[in-house]
Design an enzyme around this catalytic site. Sequence first.
Site, PDB file in Angstrom:
ATOM      1  N   GLN A  13       0.832  -1.217   0.000  1.00  0.00           N
ATOM      2  CA  GLN A  13       0.000   0.000   0.000  1.00  0.00           C
ATOM      3  C   GLN A  13       0.863   1.262   0.000  1.00  0.00           C
ATOM      4  O   GLN A  13       0.766   2.115  -0.887  1.00  0.00           O
ATOM      5  CB  GLN A  13      -0.902   0.016   1.241  1.00  0.00           C
ATOM      6  CG  GLN A  13      -1.624   1.353   1.428  1.00  0.00           C
ATOM      7  CD  GLN A  13      -2.380   1.453   2.730  1.00  0.00           C
ATOM      8  OE1 GLN A  13      -3.583   1.227   2.742  1.00  0.00           O
ATOM      9  NE2 GLN A  13      -1.719   1.809   3.824  1.00  0.00           N
ATOM     10  N   ALA A  80       9.115  -2.370   3.650  1.00  0.00           N
ATOM     11  CA  ALA A  80       8.882  -3.815   3.587  1.00  0.00           C
ATOM     12  C   ALA A  80       8.572  -4.329   4.978  1.00  0.00           C
ATOM     13  O   ALA A  80       9.112  -3.843   5.973  1.00  0.00           O
ATOM     14  CB  ALA A  80      10.115  -4.525   3.041  1.00  0.00           C
ATOM     15  N   SER A 124       5.913   1.730  14.068  1.00  0.00           N
ATOM     16  CA  SER A 124       4.462   1.584  14.230  1.00  0.00           C
ATOM     17  C   SER A 124       3.965   2.034  15.594  1.00  0.00           C
ATOM     18  O   SER A 124       4.601   1.795  16.621  1.00  0.00           O
ATOM     19  CB  SER A 124       4.098   0.111  14.032  1.00  0.00           C
ATOM     20  OG  SER A 124       2.787  -0.126  14.479  1.00  0.00           O
ATOM     21  N   GLU A 126       1.810   0.587  17.113  1.00  0.00           N
ATOM     22  CA  GLU A 126       1.588  -0.625  17.915  1.00  0.00           C
ATOM     23  C   GLU A 126       2.679  -0.782  18.980  1.00  0.00           C
ATOM     24  O   GLU A 126       2.492  -1.489  19.964  1.00  0.00           O
ATOM     25  CB  GLU A 126       1.552  -1.855  17.012  1.00  0.00           C
ATOM     26  CG  GLU A 126       0.321  -1.949  16.133  1.00  0.00           C
ATOM     27  CD  GLU A 126      -0.943  -2.387  16.891  1.00  0.00           C
ATOM     28  OE1 GLU A 126      -0.813  -3.083  17.911  1.00  0.00           O
ATOM     29  OE2 GLU A 126      -2.041  -2.014  16.442  1.00  0.00           O
ATOM     30  N   TYR A 148       4.397  -8.594  16.350  1.00  0.00           N
ATOM     31  CA  TYR A 148       4.579  -7.493  15.393  1.00  0.00           C
ATOM     32  C   TYR A 148       5.161  -6.269  16.100  1.00  0.00           C
ATOM     33  O   TYR A 148       6.161  -5.688  15.673  1.00  0.00           O
ATOM     34  CB  TYR A 148       3.224  -7.139  14.758  1.00  0.00           C
ATOM     35  CG  TYR A 148       3.257  -5.894  13.899  1.00  0.00           C
ATOM     36  CD1 TYR A 148       3.666  -5.955  12.571  1.00  0.00           C
ATOM     37  CD2 TYR A 148       2.879  -4.643  14.408  1.00  0.00           C
ATOM     38  CE1 TYR A 148       3.699  -4.814  11.776  1.00  0.00           C
ATOM     39  CE2 TYR A 148       2.911  -3.501  13.625  1.00  0.00           C
ATOM     40  CZ  TYR A 148       3.321  -3.598  12.313  1.00  0.00           C
ATOM     41  OH  TYR A 148       3.361  -2.463  11.528  1.00  0.00           O
ATOM     42  N   ASN A 177      -2.289   4.019  12.258  1.00  0.00           N
ATOM     43  CA  ASN A 177      -2.930   3.296  11.151  1.00  0.00           C
ATOM     44  C   ASN A 177      -3.249   4.230   9.984  1.00  0.00           C
ATOM     45  O   ASN A 177      -3.819   5.298  10.191  1.00  0.00           O
ATOM     46  CB  ASN A 177      -4.249   2.674  11.616  1.00  0.00           C
ATOM     47  CG  ASN A 177      -4.021   1.517  12.533  1.00  0.00           C
ATOM     48  OD1 ASN A 177      -3.385   1.653  13.576  1.00  0.00           O
ATOM     49  ND2 ASN A 177      -4.518   0.358  12.154  1.00  0.00           N
ATOM     50  N   GLY A 210     -14.359  -8.747  14.839  1.00  0.00           N
ATOM     51  CA  GLY A 210     -13.923  -8.956  16.226  1.00  0.00           C
ATOM     52  C   GLY A 210     -14.388  -7.815  17.122  1.00  0.00           C
ATOM     53  O   GLY A 210     -15.569  -7.457  17.127  1.00  0.00           O
ATOM     54  N   PRO A 278      -5.297 -12.280  20.918  1.00  0.00           N
ATOM     55  CA  PRO A 278      -4.881 -12.740  22.245  1.00  0.00           C
ATOM     56  C   PRO A 278      -4.634 -11.572  23.202  1.00  0.00           C
ATOM     57  O   PRO A 278      -4.981 -11.633  24.362  1.00  0.00           O
ATOM     58  CB  PRO A 278      -3.581 -13.500  21.966  1.00  0.00           C
ATOM     59  CG  PRO A 278      -3.675 -13.916  20.540  1.00  0.00           C
ATOM     60  CD  PRO A 278      -4.493 -12.872  19.840  1.00  0.00           C
ATOM     61  N   ALA A 279      -4.013 -10.515  22.735  1.00  0.00           N
ATOM     62  CA  ALA A 279      -3.836  -9.328  23.581  1.00  0.00           C
ATOM     63  C   ALA A 279      -4.036  -8.121  22.685  1.00  0.00           C
ATOM     64  O   ALA A 279      -3.155  -7.764  21.917  1.00  0.00           O
ATOM     65  CB  ALA A 279      -2.440  -9.301  24.190  1.00  0.00           C
TER      66      ALA A 279
END
Length: 323
Positions: A13, A80, A124, A126, A148, A177, A210, A278-279
């Site tokens: 993207q 990448a 990220s 995250e 990740y 994001n 979810g 999971p978390a």
Amino acid sequence: MTKRALITGVAGQDGTYLSELLLGKGYDVYGVAGPYPGDFPERVAVSNGRLHAIDADLTDMESLLAAVEASRPDEVYNLAGQSSVGDSWTEAITTTEVNAMGVLRLLEALRQLAPEARFFQAASAEMFGNAAETPQRETTPLHPQSPYAASKTYAFHVVGSYRESYGMHASNGIMFNHESPLRSLQFVTRKITDGVARIKLGLAEELVLGNLDARRDWGFAGDYVEAMWLMLQQERPDDYVVASGEVHTVREFCAAAFSHLDLDYEQYVRTDLRFFRPADVNVLYGDATKACTVLGWEPKVGFGELVAMMVDADVEQLRAEGA
Ligand code: NDP
């Protein structure tokens, strides 16, 4: 003199939007597509003779040295990666090989062959995990909660250490994001816009998701690649949060996407615990003040416009496929 850029992940993207941006600015672009280079011509929207495909893999040091030698880059954008948090639970080792060790390999290749090249790393949000403060900024402690996020955290620190130890012009964009019609279907935003388009066209009856209460800061990928480029135009390398500054729930994304096609999401969306992580991290919401003030960056596409753009693109694509 024409600038030369090496982009890894060019067929993804962000790679697609960034190659368009750089080609528009007159760069010669060298693109590493990934382990499946067959996708390259199809995914990269603009090809005008200044976009050169290079066959390399972030898990293969020799191929990276050859890519740097062939491209002799002024700027390197490392996009990448195994980019899905969800898949990182089932592909933890590959994720770490590419997202963490791959960045070290690329930095080493640059240190050896092109130490003056300016380097951008797609870090990220995250990495913040269930963050200690909201909104998150450059000084917020990192608390990665997935393979990740852990892989990106390693890469983030190794970029900083090459910058400080070797004086390389290496910057991290702490990217929140960002989405677009090119987002792959395993991501929740695109799953929603594809789902609503299918329901509208009579191809599906429901959409199973979810955690609808997860909150994210979503922006438009086309705006975010501009911030990447701006980082490499600065005299000094640094780390910047890149975020829209708005937070929305998955539920709000659904409501906006369905209502864009005059549908009520509550009639079609079902949740299933199997799609919960999971978390999961609950709130990711970024403060991009530093990027706005230092880089002069600002996002142009807002939440509503982004959702509408993605829904319209999915309807159009399904119609083109004969729906
Ligand atoms: P995509 O998944 O669309 O693109 C990533 C690209 O990397 C793919 O084309 C993939 O190729 C390629 N790739 C995977 N493994 C390798 C490898 N071993 N060697 C070379 N290339 C490889 O991601 P995005 O464009 O959305 O994201 C770009 C980067 O930004 C990623 O690193 C992602 O983690 C990071 N990021 C993205 C965010 C977002 O919201 N989009 C937010 C924060 C960070 P193939 O498809 O063939 O596997």
